[in-house]
Design an enzyme around this catalytic site. Structure first.
Site, PDB file in Angstrom:
ATOM      1  N   GLY A   1       0.843  -1.203   0.000  1.00  0.00           N
ATOM      2  CA  GLY A   1       0.000   0.000   0.000  1.00  0.00           C
ATOM      3  C   GLY A   1       0.872   1.245   0.000  1.00  0.00           C
ATOM      4  O   GLY A   1       1.887   1.286   0.684  1.00  0.00           O
TER       5      GLY A   1
ATOM      6  N   ARG B   1       4.303 -16.323  -5.790  1.00  0.00           N
ATOM      7  CA  ARG B   1       2.893 -16.780  -5.825  1.00  0.00           C
ATOM      8  C   ARG B   1       2.072 -15.739  -6.563  1.00  0.00           C
ATOM      9  O   ARG B   1       1.269 -15.026  -5.976  1.00  0.00           O
ATOM     10  CB  ARG B   1       2.357 -16.962  -4.398  1.00  0.00           C
ATOM     11  CG  ARG B   1       2.891 -18.199  -3.711  1.00  0.00           C
ATOM     12  CD  ARG B   1       2.237 -18.433  -2.357  1.00  0.00           C
ATOM     13  NE  ARG B   1       2.511 -17.350  -1.428  1.00  0.00           N
ATOM     14  CZ  ARG B   1       3.642 -17.220  -0.747  1.00  0.00           C
ATOM     15  NH1 ARG B   1       4.600 -18.122  -0.890  1.00  0.00           N
ATOM     16  NH2 ARG B   1       3.831 -16.212   0.074  1.00  0.00           N
TER      17      ARG B   1
ATOM     18  N   ASP C   1       5.973  -5.069   5.880  1.00  0.00           N
ATOM     19  CA  ASP C   1       6.410  -6.430   6.253  1.00  0.00           C
ATOM     20  C   ASP C   1       6.123  -7.446   5.150  1.00  0.00           C
ATOM     21  O   ASP C   1       6.930  -8.344   4.893  1.00  0.00           O
ATOM     22  CB  ASP C   1       5.781  -6.859   7.581  1.00  0.00           C
ATOM     23  CG  ASP C   1       4.266  -6.936   7.512  1.00  0.00           C
ATOM     24  OD1 ASP C   1       3.622  -5.887   7.358  1.00  0.00           O
ATOM     25  OD2 ASP C   1       3.722  -8.047   7.608  1.00  0.00           O
TER      26      ASP C   1
ATOM     27  N   THR D   1       5.023   2.337   5.840  1.00  0.00           N
ATOM     28  CA  THR D   1       3.620   2.037   6.056  1.00  0.00           C
ATOM     29  C   THR D   1       2.999   3.110   6.943  1.00  0.00           C
ATOM     30  O   THR D   1       3.614   3.561   7.905  1.00  0.00           O
ATOM     31  CB  THR D   1       3.370   0.656   6.724  1.00  0.00           C
ATOM     32  OG1 THR D   1       1.995   0.590   7.119  1.00  0.00           O
ATOM     33  CG2 THR D   1       4.221   0.400   7.939  1.00  0.00           C
TER      34      THR D   1
ATOM     35  N   ASP E   1       0.710   2.365   8.814  1.00  0.00           N
ATOM     36  CA  ASP E   1       0.258   1.627   9.993  1.00  0.00           C
ATOM     37  C   ASP E   1       1.259   1.682  11.152  1.00  0.00           C
ATOM     38  O   ASP E   1       0.903   1.374  12.287  1.00  0.00           O
ATOM     39  CB  ASP E   1       0.008   0.153   9.638  1.00  0.00           C
ATOM     40  CG  ASP E   1      -0.996  -0.012   8.514  1.00  0.00           C
ATOM     41  OD1 ASP E   1      -1.827   0.890   8.329  1.00  0.00           O
ATOM     42  OD2 ASP E   1      -0.933  -1.041   7.805  1.00  0.00           O
TER      43      ASP E   1
ATOM     44  N   ASP F   1       3.562  -0.318  11.823  1.00  0.00           N
ATOM     45  CA  ASP F   1       3.595  -1.628  12.484  1.00  0.00           C
ATOM     46  C   ASP F   1       4.755  -2.500  12.029  1.00  0.00           C
ATOM     47  O   ASP F   1       4.728  -3.708  12.222  1.00  0.00           O
ATOM     48  CB  ASP F   1       2.264  -2.364  12.242  1.00  0.00           C
ATOM     49  CG  ASP F   1       2.038  -2.681  10.763  1.00  0.00           C
ATOM     50  OD1 ASP F   1       2.767  -2.143   9.912  1.00  0.00           O
ATOM     51  OD2 ASP F   1       1.129  -3.472  10.469  1.00  0.00           O
TER      52      ASP F   1
ATOM     53  N   GLY G   1      -4.987   0.809   9.827  1.00  0.00           N
ATOM     54  CA  GLY G   1      -3.948   0.335  10.751  1.00  0.00           C
ATOM     55  C   GLY G   1      -3.765  -1.171  10.764  1.00  0.00           C
ATOM     56  O   GLY G   1      -2.928  -1.690  11.481  1.00  0.00           O
ATOM     57  N   ARG G   2      -4.606  -1.904  10.008  1.00  0.00           N
ATOM     58  CA  ARG G   2      -4.574  -3.373  10.016  1.00  0.00           C
ATOM     59  C   ARG G   2      -4.690  -3.907  11.438  1.00  0.00           C
ATOM     60  O   ARG G   2      -5.610  -3.563  12.143  1.00  0.00           O
ATOM     61  CB  ARG G   2      -3.291  -3.881   9.358  1.00  0.00           C
ATOM     62  CG  ARG G   2      -3.349  -3.935   7.870  1.00  0.00           C
ATOM     63  CD  ARG G   2      -2.302  -4.834   7.303  1.00  0.00           C
ATOM     64  NE  ARG G   2      -0.967  -4.541   7.813  1.00  0.00           N
ATOM     65  CZ  ARG G   2       0.114  -5.248   7.535  1.00  0.00           C
ATOM     66  NH1 ARG G   2      -0.001  -6.299   6.748  1.00  0.00           N
ATOM     67  NH2 ARG G   2       1.279  -4.943   8.016  1.00  0.00           N
TER      68      ARG G   2
ATOM     69  N   GLU H   1      -9.594  -0.133  12.447  1.00  0.00           N
ATOM     70  CA  GLU H   1     -10.293  -1.133  11.617  1.00  0.00           C
ATOM     71  C   GLU H   1     -10.116  -2.559  12.138  1.00  0.00           C
ATOM     72  O   GLU H   1     -10.944  -3.430  11.862  1.00  0.00           O
ATOM     73  CB  GLU H   1      -9.825  -1.035  10.160  1.00  0.00           C
ATOM     74  CG  GLU H   1      -8.340  -1.330   9.977  1.00  0.00           C
ATOM     75  CD  GLU H   1      -7.858  -1.199   8.544  1.00  0.00           C
ATOM     76  OE1 GLU H   1      -8.660  -0.898   7.649  1.00  0.00           O
ATOM     77  OE2 GLU H   1      -6.635  -1.402   8.319  1.00  0.00           O
TER      78      GLU H   1
ATOM     79  N   ARG I   1      -4.014   7.663   3.402  1.00  0.00           N
ATOM     80  CA  ARG I   1      -2.793   7.302   2.663  1.00  0.00           C
ATOM     81  C   ARG I   1      -2.412   8.356   1.638  1.00  0.00           C
ATOM     82  O   ARG I   1      -1.325   8.295   1.059  1.00  0.00           O
ATOM     83  CB  ARG I   1      -2.995   5.958   1.951  1.00  0.00           C
ATOM     84  CG  ARG I   1      -3.118   4.791   2.882  1.00  0.00           C
ATOM     85  CD  ARG I   1      -2.369   3.574   2.400  1.00  0.00           C
ATOM     86  NE  ARG I   1      -2.602   3.199   1.037  1.00  0.00           N
ATOM     87  CZ  ARG I   1      -3.154   2.046   0.647  1.00  0.00           C
ATOM     88  NH1 ARG I   1      -3.564   1.176   1.555  1.00  0.00           N
ATOM     89  NH2 ARG I   1      -3.277   1.750  -0.621  1.00  0.00           N
TER      90      ARG I   1
HETATM   91  O1  F6P Z   1      -1.145  -1.277   5.188  1.00  0.00           O
HETATM   92  C1  F6P Z   1      -1.699  -0.076   4.778  1.00  0.00           C
HETATM   93  C2  F6P Z   1      -3.194  -0.160   4.658  1.00  0.00           C
HETATM   94  O2  F6P Z   1      -3.681   1.107   4.304  1.00  0.00           O
HETATM   95  C3  F6P Z   1      -3.898  -0.692   5.908  1.00  0.00           C
HETATM   96  O3  F6P Z   1      -4.029   0.279   6.920  1.00  0.00           O
HETATM   97  C4  F6P Z   1      -5.208  -1.147   5.315  1.00  0.00           C
HETATM   98  O4  F6P Z   1      -5.750  -2.177   6.112  1.00  0.00           O
HETATM   99  C5  F6P Z   1      -4.805  -1.670   3.965  1.00  0.00           C
HETATM  100  O5  F6P Z   1      -3.556  -1.079   3.648  1.00  0.00           O
HETATM  101  C6  F6P Z   1      -5.801  -1.376   2.871  1.00  0.00           C
HETATM  102  O6  F6P Z   1      -5.375  -1.980   1.691  1.00  0.00           O
HETATM  103  P1  F6P Z   1      -6.000  -1.684   0.247  1.00  0.00           P
HETATM  104  O7  F6P Z   1      -5.320  -0.462  -0.291  1.00  0.00           O
HETATM  105  O8  F6P Z   1      -5.681  -2.902  -0.532  1.00  0.00           O
HETATM  106  O9  F6P Z   1      -7.458  -1.455   0.439  1.00  0.00           O
END
Ligand code: F6P
Length: 370
Positions: free
Chosen positions: A13, A80, A118, A146, A148, A150, A191-192, A243, A296
């Site tokens: 992301g 993969r 990660d 990120t 997040d 994290d 934030g996952r 989330e 983001r």
């Molecule tokens: O890891 C960054 C993040 O924005 C997370 O906070 C969120 O859960 C995820 O990516 C969303 O991913 P996508 O852009 O695939 O919807």
């Protein structure tokens, strides 16, 4: 020194500050006589042979630009990779390392700088094994990114402060409408599995309740906070929810599963769930807002520009000194580096004894537990 070609990619992301890193790795490397090649859309560009040279002109004027000039992708692990569909409609997954080796050889790429989280570090390590199985060496240097915050092994990632500023600003805005309508307003942030954004934005935005994945919550406690405030004449409440937060004994709410992604689970929906339950249990009218990808986007905050530049500069130094297999990190307030495999698929969650949690509790913020 013979000209050495360094590939740069941004994977996973996107987040504010990626361009600042690209600039900070490319400029010193170009100055030292390296060739720098940008790989488009993360590992997908390596698979599909989409690259472009990065010179000083290409990396100038991008410091404050959000997103990534190279593009990114969070569903292209070369080991993969979804190459199409099986007859039953499921994705056909194949190991396409050979295509990456061919791209690297075609462009004379000697080493790869991976700017990612990660999952991307994990992809990079797996790809290195795939190269090794073909008798090739894949030299890697990583830069953690990120919103997040994290990534294991670093005290902070760039993009986080910008996301927190966006989310805290949203709480400020939502507060005035909550006050006008005497409502409970729930703001769902990203934030996952980690609650860093909710914790920091909730504290900065003065949320009465902050719900994070690390502390499963009790809906009755949340409703009680809202009701008690209303009883004291505080006829509105702000609830910041990550989330990945979940009620005690309950599960995280999954919005979508993407089997072609290395991290297939997309979280989302807890904001609506919490708002509905608050209204039902407290009788206080409730609404929710999901900030989503707003967090983001946009221009990186000054802090993130500085951090991204410091990480990029450190990564360029690792390349110039041939210290492969390392990731730039912040440790003890200083930029240093650790082995890339230490960061692969490992997440840094909010410790329950984090001082920010204690500070929030001291100003009467509830975490939804008695
Ligand atoms: O890891 C960054 C993040 O924005 C997370 O906070 C969120 O859960 C995820 O990516 C969303 O991913 P996508 O852009 O695939 O919807």
């Amino acid at each position: 020194m013979p000209t050495t070609t360094i590939g740069v990619l941004t994977a996973g992301g996107d987040c504010p500050g990626l361009n600042a890193v690209i600039r900070a790795v490319a400029k010193p490397l170009l100055h030292e006589g390296f060739r720098v090649v940008g790989i488009e859309d993360g590992f997908r560009g390596l698979i599909e042979d989409r690259t472009r040279p990065l010179g000083v002109d290409e990396v100038s004027g991008i410091l404050a630009q959000g997103g990534t000039i190279l593009g990114s992708c969070n569903k292209s692990n070369p080991r993969r990779f979804a190459t199409g569909l099986n007859p039953d409609g499921s994705p056909r997954i194949e190991d396409v390392t050979g295509r990456c080796v061919a791209t690297a050889e075609r462009h004379g790429i000697d080493a790869l700088i991976v700017i990612g989280g990660d999952g991307s570090m994990s992809c990079a390590c797996e790809l290195r094994e795939g190269f090794a199985a073909r008798g090739r060496e894949l030299r890697l240097v990583g830069v953690p990114k990120t919103i997040d915050n994290d990534l294991w092994g670093t005290e902070v990632t760039f993009g986080f402060q910008t996301a927190v500023a966006t989310a805290a600003g949203a709480l400020d805005r939502v507060r005035t409408t909550a006050e006008s309508h005497h409502r409970a307003m729930v703001v769902e942030v990203m934030g996952r599995n980690a609650g860093w954004i909710a914790l920091h934005a909730g504290l900065a935005g003065g949320a009465e309740v902050i719900l994070i994945p690390e502390i499963p919550f009790d809906l009755d406690v949340v409703a009680r906070v809202v009701k008690e405030r209303a009883g004291r004449g505080r006829r509105y409440s702000m609830i910041g929810v990550s989330e990945g937060a979940r009620p005690i004994g309950g599960a995280k709410i999954v919005a979508k599963v993407d089997p072609t992604s290395p991290d297939p689970i997309r979280l989302g929906g807890v904001g609506k769930f919490v708002a509905d339950e608050i209204e039902r249990r407290s009788g206080v009218e409730s609404r929710y807002v999901v900030l989503g990808h707003l967090q983001r986007g946009g221009t990186p905050e000054a802090f993130d520009r500085v951090l991204a530049t410091a990480f990029g500069h450190h990564a360029a130094g690792l390349v110039a000194s041939g210290r492969w297999g390392r990731v730039a990190v912040m440790s003890g307030g200083r930029v240093t580096d650790i082995p890339i495999e230490d960061t692969a698929s490992r997440q840094r969650l909010v410790p329950i004894d984090d001082p920010t949690i204690a500070a929030a509790r001291a100003v009467y913020t509830s975490f939804g537990v008695a």
